[in-house]
Design a protein around this motif. Structure first.
Motif, PDB file in Angstrom:
ATOM      1  N   SER A  73       0.823  -1.212   0.000  1.00  0.00           N
ATOM      2  CA  SER A  73       0.000   0.000   0.000  1.00  0.00           C
ATOM      3  C   SER A  73       0.855   1.259   0.000  1.00  0.00           C
ATOM      4  CB  SER A  73      -0.924   0.005   1.222  1.00  0.00           C
ATOM      5  OG  SER A  73      -2.035  -0.839   1.021  1.00  0.00           O
ATOM      6  N   PHE A  74       2.034   1.184   0.591  1.00  0.00           N
ATOM      7  CA  PHE A  74       2.897   2.364   0.632  1.00  0.00           C
ATOM      8  C   PHE A  74       3.481   2.695  -0.736  1.00  0.00           C
ATOM      9  CE2 PHE A  74       3.928   1.432   5.341  1.00  0.00           C
ATOM     10  CZ  PHE A  74       2.836   2.165   5.740  1.00  0.00           C
ATOM     11  N   SER A  75       3.833   1.667  -1.528  1.00  0.00           N
ATOM     12  CA  SER A  75       4.603   1.923  -2.740  1.00  0.00           C
ATOM     13  C   SER A  75       3.960   1.437  -4.033  1.00  0.00           C
ATOM     14  CB  SER A  75       5.993   1.265  -2.618  1.00  0.00           C
ATOM     15  OG  SER A  75       6.709   1.773  -1.515  1.00  0.00           O
ATOM     16  N   LEU A  76       3.144   0.392  -3.970  1.00  0.00           N
ATOM     17  CA  LEU A  76       2.705  -0.264  -5.194  1.00  0.00           C
ATOM     18  C   LEU A  76       1.245  -0.018  -5.554  1.00  0.00           C
ATOM     19  CD1 LEU A  76       4.497  -3.715  -4.730  1.00  0.00           C
ATOM     20  CD2 LEU A  76       5.365  -1.622  -5.803  1.00  0.00           C
ATOM     21  N   ASN A  77       0.388   0.124  -4.564  1.00  0.00           N
ATOM     22  CA  ASN A  77      -1.035   0.327  -4.834  1.00  0.00           C
ATOM     23  C   ASN A  77      -1.393   1.802  -4.839  1.00  0.00           C
ATOM     24  OD1 ASN A  77      -1.631  -2.391  -5.019  1.00  0.00           O
ATOM     25  ND2 ASN A  77      -2.337  -2.566  -2.905  1.00  0.00           N
ATOM     26  N   MET A  78      -2.364   2.163  -5.659  1.00  0.00           N
ATOM     27  CA  MET A  78      -2.938   3.506  -5.603  1.00  0.00           C
ATOM     28  C   MET A  78      -4.016   3.491  -4.530  1.00  0.00           C
ATOM     29  SD  MET A  78      -3.046   4.181  -9.723  1.00  0.00           S
ATOM     30  CE  MET A  78      -3.460   5.923  -9.632  1.00  0.00           C
ATOM     31  N   GLU A  79      -3.879   4.369  -3.547  1.00  0.00           N
ATOM     32  CA  GLU A  79      -4.746   4.387  -2.372  1.00  0.00           C
ATOM     33  C   GLU A  79      -5.323   5.785  -2.171  1.00  0.00           C
ATOM     34  OE1 GLU A  79      -5.264   1.596  -0.918  1.00  0.00           O
ATOM     35  OE2 GLU A  79      -3.476   0.346  -1.052  1.00  0.00           O
ATOM     36  N   VAL A  80      -6.315   5.880  -1.303  1.00  0.00           N
ATOM     37  CA  VAL A  80      -6.837   7.183  -0.893  1.00  0.00           C
ATOM     38  C   VAL A  80      -7.182   7.117   0.586  1.00  0.00           C
ATOM     39  CG1 VAL A  80      -9.216   6.640  -1.565  1.00  0.00           C
ATOM     40  CG2 VAL A  80      -8.477   9.018  -1.417  1.00  0.00           C
ATOM     41  N   SER A  81      -6.752   8.132   1.321  1.00  0.00           N
ATOM     42  CA  SER A  81      -7.025   8.232   2.749  1.00  0.00           C
ATOM     43  C   SER A  81      -7.578   9.616   3.060  1.00  0.00           C
ATOM     44  CB  SER A  81      -5.735   7.999   3.562  1.00  0.00           C
ATOM     45  OG  SER A  81      -5.157   6.745   3.264  1.00  0.00           O
ATOM     46  N   VAL A  82      -8.227   9.736   4.213  1.00  0.00           N
ATOM     47  CA  VAL A  82      -8.751  11.028   4.651  1.00  0.00           C
ATOM     48  C   VAL A  82      -8.218  11.297   6.058  1.00  0.00           C
ATOM     49  CG1 VAL A  82     -10.776  12.445   5.107  1.00  0.00           C
ATOM     50  CG2 VAL A  82     -10.841  10.731   3.276  1.00  0.00           C
ATOM     51  N   LEU A  83      -7.510  12.413   6.199  1.00  0.00           N
ATOM     52  CA  LEU A  83      -7.014  12.873   7.496  1.00  0.00           C
ATOM     53  C   LEU A  83      -8.074  13.790   8.104  1.00  0.00           C
ATOM     54  CD1 LEU A  83      -4.665  13.345   9.585  1.00  0.00           C
ATOM     55  CD2 LEU A  83      -3.956  15.255   8.121  1.00  0.00           C
ATOM     56  N   VAL A  84      -8.480  13.498   9.334  1.00  0.00           N
ATOM     57  CA  VAL A  84      -9.546  14.268   9.989  1.00  0.00           C
ATOM     58  C   VAL A  84      -9.051  14.788  11.325  1.00  0.00           C
ATOM     59  CG1 VAL A  84     -11.880  14.190  10.938  1.00  0.00           C
ATOM     60  CG2 VAL A  84     -11.331  12.854   8.893  1.00  0.00           C
ATOM     61  N   GLN A  85      -9.338  16.059  11.592  1.00  0.00           N
ATOM     62  CA  GLN A  85      -9.069  16.634  12.908  1.00  0.00           C
ATOM     63  C   GLN A  85     -10.398  16.952  13.575  1.00  0.00           C
ATOM     64  OE1 GLN A  85      -9.570  19.927  14.353  1.00  0.00           O
ATOM     65  NE2 GLN A  85      -8.660  19.131  16.244  1.00  0.00           N
ATOM     66  N   GLY A  86     -10.618  16.390  14.743  1.00  0.00           N
ATOM     67  CA  GLY A  86     -11.856  16.655  15.458  1.00  0.00           C
ATOM     68  C   GLY A  86     -12.013  15.699  16.621  1.00  0.00           C
ATOM     69  N   ARG A  87     -12.190  16.233  17.819  1.00  0.00           N
ATOM     70  CA  ARG A  87     -12.276  15.399  19.014  1.00  0.00           C
ATOM     71  C   ARG A  87     -13.480  14.452  18.954  1.00  0.00           C
ATOM     72  NH1 ARG A  87     -10.166  15.739  24.311  1.00  0.00           N
ATOM     73  NH2 ARG A  87     -10.887  13.903  25.433  1.00  0.00           N
ATOM     74  N   GLU A  88     -14.631  14.957  18.544  1.00  0.00           N
ATOM     75  CA  GLU A  88     -15.823  14.127  18.515  1.00  0.00           C
ATOM     76  C   GLU A  88     -15.678  12.976  17.519  1.00  0.00           C
ATOM     77  OE1 GLU A  88     -20.648  14.439  17.695  1.00  0.00           O
ATOM     78  OE2 GLU A  88     -19.391  16.238  17.571  1.00  0.00           O
ATOM     79  N   PHE A  89     -15.075  13.257  16.359  1.00  0.00           N
ATOM     80  CA  PHE A  89     -14.866  12.214  15.364  1.00  0.00           C
ATOM     81  C   PHE A  89     -13.949  11.127  15.910  1.00  0.00           C
ATOM     82  CE2 PHE A  89     -12.562  10.283  11.828  1.00  0.00           C
ATOM     83  CZ  PHE A  89     -13.597   9.924  10.982  1.00  0.00           C
ATOM     84  N   VAL A  90     -12.869  11.515  16.557  1.00  0.00           N
ATOM     85  CA  VAL A  90     -11.935  10.534  17.111  1.00  0.00           C
ATOM     86  C   VAL A  90     -12.595   9.742  18.229  1.00  0.00           C
ATOM     87  CG1 VAL A  90      -9.719  10.230  18.295  1.00  0.00           C
ATOM     88  CG2 VAL A  90      -9.915  11.861  16.411  1.00  0.00           C
TER      89      VAL A  90
END
Length: 484
Positions: free
Chosen positions: A424-441
């Protein structure tokens, strides 16, 4: 006799030439561990090893695909100005600004505010939520899954797409070319798209007679749905029955547990930009990017979120750099969930260092595996993690914990399609979402609490007493993880 000696000499010379050439080619811009593994493979299995290297040893996509990615990146960066308004910048940990800048530089998408996000841990429930969103579509529906199959579980999703087409909504669909041949019902699936009038394209097709060829194990592993640029979905779940329709899975009673998330707000346009770039790569049609002004609401529950695409179409290991940065900046807790855990050296060191700093570090993985080499390779890392103080939880069979996410401290989390492994780091095309928020965490912590309740914690003393045959299998499998 002389002819035999001549042939032997020629073979030895060919072996030397192959070994020398391999050493020069393999070592260029490659991690030392991977380079050594490839050189040893080529030397000890000279001709077969060389063939395999030239088949899968080059990690980049063709130049034309990389050029398209750069072109779309430039367009995305040009329209980013003025779009990166934030909801809660004053609540960020001090290091998060540098993480957002890193992601912008690597993935060309900004951190944006004004979003709402919901976690969808139920397999059928996430499909139902996507169907509900599709039934509101008035302009377009973009669908992209690594695995996409019409079966009894997904039939209602296909029916929603058909209803959308009947209303005049444009439906564009991307799914992986190779996986389509490895799973059943390919003809029925493609026929359904054709019958409803959806535009379907294969991702990273392997059609050498048509000039469509790249390293065959470079795959587009992304999962996302975008409706009218208003509602988006992404995460770990493929669009297929939870058994993956494989006889051996059904015989063992296996089923997959996933985590998807829904998004509403400006981050949806960033998720759609990932689809736009992939659609352009596969069709040469560059869809318009949304450049409308970002208007933030005043509701206190709005989140800051950043979409991060990664993969061999980029020049850097985007997700690897983000993950290491997050772990290194954690101050209290790191919780990681990954079905395939074969970490790159920097990730492993970051986790061990975090645990050694006294942080609470935990890893959720499955007690069983569906991919033998990966399953044994990841087990080879458990001892080092346990000795450092990392808590490892094995999700009980017959469920395969396929969710992919992790949380840092109390207010930062990542949810997406990326495993914590070298592929996943080097070979696959991936998508992630970084979220900031206490309630979400907090909501993600509740999901992790559920994992913990359905897992067995691994004990170092017990782990060291596992059978010798398992230890040998684990260590041998670990060697294959560097062949990239």
């Amino acid at each position: 006799m002389q002819e035999v000696e001549t042939v032997t000499l020629l073979l030895v010379l060919a072996h030397v030439v192959i070994g020398f050439t391999a050493t020069v080619l393999v070592s260029a811009n490659r991690r030392p561990s991977a380079a050594i593994a490839w050189v040893l493979t080529i030397i000890f299995i000279p001709f077969a090893g060389a063939f395999v290297f030239f088949l899968i040893g080059f990690g980049r996509l063709p130049a034309g695909r990389r050029a398209k990615q750069r072109e779309v990146n430039e367009l995305m960066l040009a329209r980013t100005v003025g779009l990166s308004q934030l909801s809660h910048r004053n609540e960020w940990p001090e290091w998060l600004e540098s993480a957002a800048r890193l992601n912008l530089n690597l993935g060309a998408l900004p951190m944006v505010g004004g979003n709402r996000a919901e976690l969808l841990p139920d397999y059928q429930g996430s499909i139902d939520r996507m169907i509900k969103a599709i039934d509101t579509a008035t302009e377009y529906v973009h669908v992209q899954f690594y695995i996409l199959v019409l079966d009894d579980t997904t039939a209602s999703f296909f029916a929603a797409l058909r209803r959308a087409r009947a209303r005049g909504v444009v439906v564009r669909v991307l799914s992986d070319h190779v996986s389509g041949f490895l799973l059943p019902r390919r003809k029925e699936t493609l026929a359904a798209f054709s019958d409803m009038g959806a535009e379907w394209r294969a991702m990273l097709p392997l059609r050498p007679l048509k000039g469509q060829w790249q390293r065959p194990d470079l795959r587009n592993h992304r999962k996302l749905v975008v409706v009218d640029g208003r509602i988006g979905f992404t995460g770990s779940q493929n669009l297929i029955d939870s058994t993956y329709l494989k006889k051996k899975n059904i015989a063992r009673g296996l089923h997959w547990h996933e985590l998807m998330m829904s998004l509403e707000g400006p981050a949806v346009r960033e998720l759609d930009a990932v689809f736009v770039s992939d659609w352009y790569s596969e069709t040469d049609e560059l869809l318009a990017l949304d450049t409308s002004p970002v208007i933030l609401g005043a509701a206190p529950d709005l989140l800051d979120a950043q979409v991060l695409p990664s993969g061999p179409s980029f020049e850097n290991d985007n997700n690897l750099k983000l993950y290491v940065l997050l772990i290194q900046n954690a101050r209290k807790r790191v919780s990681i969930t990954s079905p395939y855990f074969v970490p790159e050296e920097s990730t492993l060191l970051a986790m061990i260092t975090a645990a050694s700093r006294g942080l609470e570090v935990e890893l959720f993985v499955s007690a069983i595996g569906d991919q033998t080499l990966v399953y044994h390779a990841q087990r080879s890392y458990y001892e080092a993690l346990l000795r450092a103080g990392v808590s490892i939880y094995l999700y009980r069979a017959p469920t395969v914990l396929h969710s992919k996410h992790f949380s840092i401290d109390d207010d930062v989390a990542v949810v997406g399609s990326s495993n914590m492994d070298i592929r996943s780091f080097s070979l696959n095309m991936e998508v992630s979402v970084l979220v900031q928020g206490r309630e979400f965490v907090d909501r993600l912590r509740a999901v992790e609490d559920d994992y913990r309740a359905n897992s067995d914690r691994l004990d170092l003393e017990t782990w060291l007493k596992r059978p010798l045959g398992q230890k040998i299998s684990d260590n041998l499998a670990r060697l294959t993880s560097s062949l990239q």
